[in-house]
Design a protein around this motif. Structure first.
Motif, PDB file in Angstrom:
ATOM      1  N   ILE A 570     -34.611 -27.011  57.422  1.00 51.59           N
ATOM      2  CA  ILE A 570     -35.303 -26.259  58.469  1.00 51.59           C
ATOM      3  C   ILE A 570     -36.749 -26.107  58.021  1.00 51.59           C
ATOM      4  O   ILE A 570     -37.014 -25.708  56.891  1.00 51.59           O
ATOM      5  CB  ILE A 570     -34.610 -24.906  58.727  1.00 51.59           C
ATOM      6  N   TYR A 571     -37.680 -26.466  58.875  1.00 52.88           N
ATOM      7  CA  TYR A 571     -39.102 -26.430  58.514  1.00 52.88           C
ATOM      8  C   TYR A 571     -39.916 -26.284  59.784  1.00 52.88           C
ATOM      9  O   TYR A 571     -39.499 -26.717  60.859  1.00 52.88           O
ATOM     10  CB  TYR A 571     -39.497 -27.679  57.719  1.00 52.88           C
ATOM     11  N   TYR A 572     -41.082 -25.667  59.633  1.00 52.40           N
ATOM     12  CA  TYR A 572     -41.842 -25.303  60.838  1.00 52.40           C
ATOM     13  C   TYR A 572     -42.514 -26.509  61.480  1.00 52.40           C
ATOM     14  O   TYR A 572     -42.757 -26.526  62.676  1.00 52.40           O
ATOM     15  CB  TYR A 572     -42.902 -24.232  60.489  1.00 52.40           C
ATOM     16  N   ASN A 573     -42.817 -27.529  60.679  1.00 50.53           N
ATOM     17  CA  ASN A 573     -43.563 -28.674  61.225  1.00 50.53           C
ATOM     18  C   ASN A 573     -42.598 -29.784  61.635  1.00 50.53           C
ATOM     19  O   ASN A 573     -42.739 -30.929  61.231  1.00 50.53           O
ATOM     20  CB  ASN A 573     -44.619 -29.150  60.224  1.00 50.53           C
ATOM     21  N   TYR A 574     -41.591 -29.387  62.431  1.00 52.29           N
ATOM     22  CA  TYR A 574     -40.591 -30.351  62.894  1.00 52.29           C
ATOM     23  C   TYR A 574     -41.107 -31.103  64.127  1.00 52.29           C
ATOM     24  O   TYR A 574     -42.152 -30.761  64.690  1.00 52.29           O
ATOM     25  CB  TYR A 574     -39.269 -29.626  63.196  1.00 52.29           C
ATOM     26  N   LYS A 575     -40.365 -32.124  64.530  1.00 56.27           N
ATOM     27  CA  LYS A 575     -40.714 -32.871  65.742  1.00 56.27           C
ATOM     28  C   LYS A 575     -39.963 -32.262  66.924  1.00 56.27           C
ATOM     29  O   LYS A 575     -38.896 -31.677  66.761  1.00 56.27           O
ATOM     30  CB  LYS A 575     -40.327 -34.346  65.584  1.00 56.27           C
ATOM     31  N   ASN A 576     -40.445 -32.547  68.121  1.00 57.04           N
ATOM     32  CA  ASN A 576     -39.955 -31.811  69.281  1.00 57.04           C
ATOM     33  C   ASN A 576     -38.647 -32.325  69.877  1.00 57.04           C
ATOM     34  O   ASN A 576     -37.950 -31.574  70.548  1.00 57.04           O
ATOM     35  CB  ASN A 576     -41.033 -31.847  70.370  1.00 57.04           C
ATOM     36  N   THR A 577     -38.267 -33.558  69.685  1.00 58.61           N
ATOM     37  CA  THR A 577     -37.156 -34.284  70.345  1.00 58.61           C
ATOM     38  C   THR A 577     -37.456 -34.475  71.837  1.00 58.61           C
ATOM     39  O   THR A 577     -38.377 -33.851  72.390  1.00 58.61           O
ATOM     40  CB  THR A 577     -35.761 -33.624  70.231  1.00 58.61           C
ATOM     41  N   GLY A 578     -36.646 -35.299  72.481  1.00 58.34           N
ATOM     42  CA  GLY A 578     -36.787 -35.500  73.931  1.00 58.34           C
ATOM     43  C   GLY A 578     -36.165 -34.371  74.721  1.00 58.34           C
ATOM     44  O   GLY A 578     -36.387 -34.243  75.932  1.00 58.34           O
TER      45      GLY A 578
END
Ligand code: BGC
Length: 732
Positions: A570-578
């Motif tokens: 878990i990390y804040y700079n994740y990607k958004n997904t579709g």
């Protein structure tokens, strides 16, 4: 007053990447006198035990077949070894003595992850400088730190040794530590070279198991893992340690692309590459080499200059050169780098360490004060519903828990020559800060075994004005090879917590550990939680100062704190997904067919950058001066911060951006700046961030760094969930 003025530790440091023609000439002259065996000898680092014993075998040193020795401490023992090298070997080349000095040598500071919570670069630098000063006075030349492994994995025990999940913060901290370790103002006149580690991507060990495989994209490697290393090289770090793990199928220590193409050619690093402990030998169980001979061949071709403990170079390299398997230039290049550092450290002029009483250097009153300041700033107030600070008039305190009067676990994972007797437990701290309070003490349960006496603890809690529970992990539960699959409170501590809570007495939890600990029940039920980590020698005093308001908490998390293990990574700079969830804790049953869990929120317990104070801060008037910057311009951002509460406090303001459309998908937020402001109650300050547009790029599809024109969002606030937002457009 800013932190900079307050700390005022401005020092200069040695840049080991600046070549000196005079030293280059000395290296050339010396190498001209060396046999091949002597050169290969320089490429070996030996472990000879932790101290000199009557049976120690110094023959390799006397024969000039050792370049370095690790993990031995103390001038007297190290001088015995150095004498064998300098006075008894043919060319008298001094040894380099390397040690792990990770969060203090004698004055033990908070673990690195805790220090990272201060976001205070001057103080982090000073902490490293003190560690280096003490270690240097006792014979260490080479410090195997800082660990700059970006890490999203709290199960991994070594998260304790790094700076958390963010490459921007990790880069700043890496730089500060290199400056401190390589300070040129050590009282002993000795110099130290640092060794950023572990190159590369060790912090991404799969499933948080130590030494495990790492399989990450080129983008993750280049955007998340490499920047802190580059920052340490830019700051002058003279050596680097290659990692244990395999990276996308090739073990780092045998990875030619990683060590020659990326590290040397692209990143421009010209210092020593040291393998990790037996990492060359471990190429065999990795299935990357058939035997040690083959492993050594892989490592020298990959670009490892010095072999920590395997002896693959010692045993096979001469033969491999003789039969043409290894070009002799590889050896010459490695030896040049090793000798260069020895000359730069001044070892040829001054190889020995003075054996002396260290009371004026070790654990001085000034160092104890700095440690206290660092420790207070490293603690993070996770929750406070009107309980803290406690009134100094509190008369009856129940102090409960397996860590309540602990003098050892608080030293943390790498406590070197630190001693339990140097520490202040929480009980000691409370006695100093509230000497008139009546303190009843109960252990309540064992730290990790299934044994408890919660009745006695609940009894004293029921009779007290406040129950302070000191819970968490021991020092041996984090660090190398100390990973956990379940990162909740160990043993029966949850049982103890619930029993004390049930008494109705207000509860304050002081949590200790080398990682975030999953505490959903605690967060739901306990009114005040202070994360104290393993804070080193001043832990107890710092805790007491914060609990009773002698100091106001200001630490902020350098990691996203999970609610449960299932959320990891878990990390804040994740990607958004579709199919993005809205990230606010929505469960799948509320929003079907989106990127959610059925049984857990997506949100962390506490976000990256989070930490409370005893006051509140508001952010307003966010202004981007040039909201259409071109690629080579710098963005100027201003924001006003107001202390809206009743006490003075420090706020760590953070600036995040999001690149809305990219050639590869972009993280939802990325930290690009931070600053600390100190504000009196009611006071406001307008601060300014300068963000070079060139720092907003990423690794494109072809693997090169790219800054794309386009729309960006920008936030400034007190953590990574900051709401105050603006936007800008980068123009071509
Ligand atoms: C660790 C390194 C450390 C080395 C020497 C290894 O096991 O991974 O971080 O520097 O030992 O002690």
């Amino acid at each position: 007053m800013t932190d900079k003025q307050e700390n005022d530790f401005t020092m200069s440091h040695i840049n080991f990447n600046q070549l000196d023609p005079a030293i280059e000439k000395r290296v050339t002259d010396l190498m001209a006198q060396m046999t091949l065996d002597e050169k290969i000898g320089q490429m070996s680092q030996l472990f000879l035990g932790k101290e000199v014993t009557p049976t120690i075998d110094l023959s390799r040193i006397r024969e000039g077949r050792a370049g370095s020795v690790l993990t031995m401490y103390g001038a007297a023992d190290l001088n015995v070894l150095q004498k064998a090298a300098v006075e008894e070997s043919r060319l008298g080349i001094p040894l380099l003595f390397g040690n792990d000095v990770i969060h203090g040598y004698r004055t033990i500071f908070p673990i690195p992850l805790a220090e990272a919570c201060s976001w205070d670069m001057d103080l982090i630098e000073e902490s490293a400088r003190i560690a280096s000063e003490e270690a240097a006075a006792d014979g260490t030349h080479w410090i195997f730190a800082p660990m700059v492994d970006t890490c999203r994995e709290p199960r991994w025990g070594r998260i304790a040794e790094g700076s958390g999940e963010d490459p921007f913060l990790g880069s700043e901290i890496g730089r500060a530590r290199v400056r401190g370790f390589q300070s040129d103002s050590h009282a002993s006149g000795k110099k130290v070279v640092s060794c950023p580690k572990h190159f590369a991507a060790y912090g991404f060990s799969e499933a948080g198991k130590d030494y495990n495989s790492v399989d990450i994209s080129e983008q993750t490697l280049r955007d998340m893992v490499l920047p802190p290393f580059q920052a340490t090289f830019d700051e002058g770090a003279g050596t680097i340690m290659s990692a244990f793990n395999d990276l996308n199928g090739v073990p780092a220590t045998g990875n030619r692309r990683l060590l020659r193409t990326i590290l040397r050619d692209e990143m421009g690093f010209n210092g020593i590459v040291l393998s990790d402990w037996n990492a060359i030998g471990e190429l065999v169980p990795h299935g990357f080499a058939a035997d040690n001979r083959h492993a050594g061949l892989r490592a020298i071709h990959a670009g490892v200059d010095m072999d920590m403990t395997t002896d693959a170079y010692e045993d096979y390299l001469a033969d491999q050169i003789a039969n043409g398997e290894v070009p002799v230039e590889y050896v010459d290049d490695a030896v040049r780098r090793i000798l260069r550092i020895k000359f730069m450290l001044g070892l040829f002029e001054d190889p020995y360490t003075v054996e002396r009483d260290h009371s004026d250097i070790f654990l001085t009153p000034a160092y104890r004060e700095t440690a206290l300041e660092m420790t207070r700033k490293s603690m993070v107030l996770l929750k406070n519903e009107g309980v803290l600070p406690l009134a100094k008039t509190t008369t009856k305190i129940a102090l409960i828990g397996p860590l309540a009067n602990d003098h050892h676990e608080i030293l943390g994972t790498w406590f070197r020559i630190g001693e339990d007797g140097d520490t202040e437990s929480v009980l000691d701290g409370l006695r100093q800060v509230v000497p008139d309070a009546e303190i009843a003490l109960a252990e309540g349960c064992h730290l990790y075994e299934d044994s408890e006496n919660v009745v006695a603890a609940a009894t004293i809690a029921a009779e007290a004005d406040v129950a302070i529970l000191v819970l968490g992990e021991g020092e041996f539960m984090s660090g190398e090879a100390h990973c956990r699959a379940d990162i909740s409170l160990p043993g029966h501590q949850q049982l103890l917590l619930e029993a004390v809570h049930a008494t109705g007495t207000p509860v304050v939890v002081v949590l200790m550990g080398g990682r975030p600990i999953t505490i959903p029940w605690m967060d739901d039920n306990v009114p005040a939680i202070l994360m104290a980590w393993h804070g080193g020698i001043r832990t107890g005093r710092a805790v007491a100062d914060l609990l009773f308001g002698n100091a106001t908490p200001s630490g902020k998390l350098p990691v996203s704190w999970p609610r449960s293990v299932g959320q990891i990574p878990i990390y804040y700079n994740y990607k958004n997904t579709g199919r993005p969830s809205d990230g606010d804790g929505t469960y799948q049953f509320n929003k079907v067919h989106y990127s959610n869990y059925q049984d857990e929120s997506n949100a962390p317990q506490y976000p990256f950058g989070y930490g409370l104070s005893y006051t509140q801060f508001s952010y307003s008037e966010l202004v981007i001066e040039n909201a259409r910057p071109s690629l080579n311009e710098t963005l100027t951002v201003r924001v006003t911060i107001t202390n809206t509460g009743d006490v003075a406090g420090d706020e760590i303001a953070q600036l995040y951006v999001r690149d809305l459309v990219g050639e590869v998908t972009r993280p939802v937020r990325e930290l690009k700046g931070f600053q600390t402001v100190s504000l009196a109650p009611g006071a406001s300050e307008t601060i300014q961030f300068e963000v070079p547009v060139q720092s907003l790029g990423f690794t494109g599809i072809d693997g090169t760094y790219l800054v794309e024109p386009g729309q960006f969002d920008l936030w400034v606030g007190g953590d990574s969930s900051a709401a105050l937002k603006s936007s800008f457009e980068v123009t071509a």
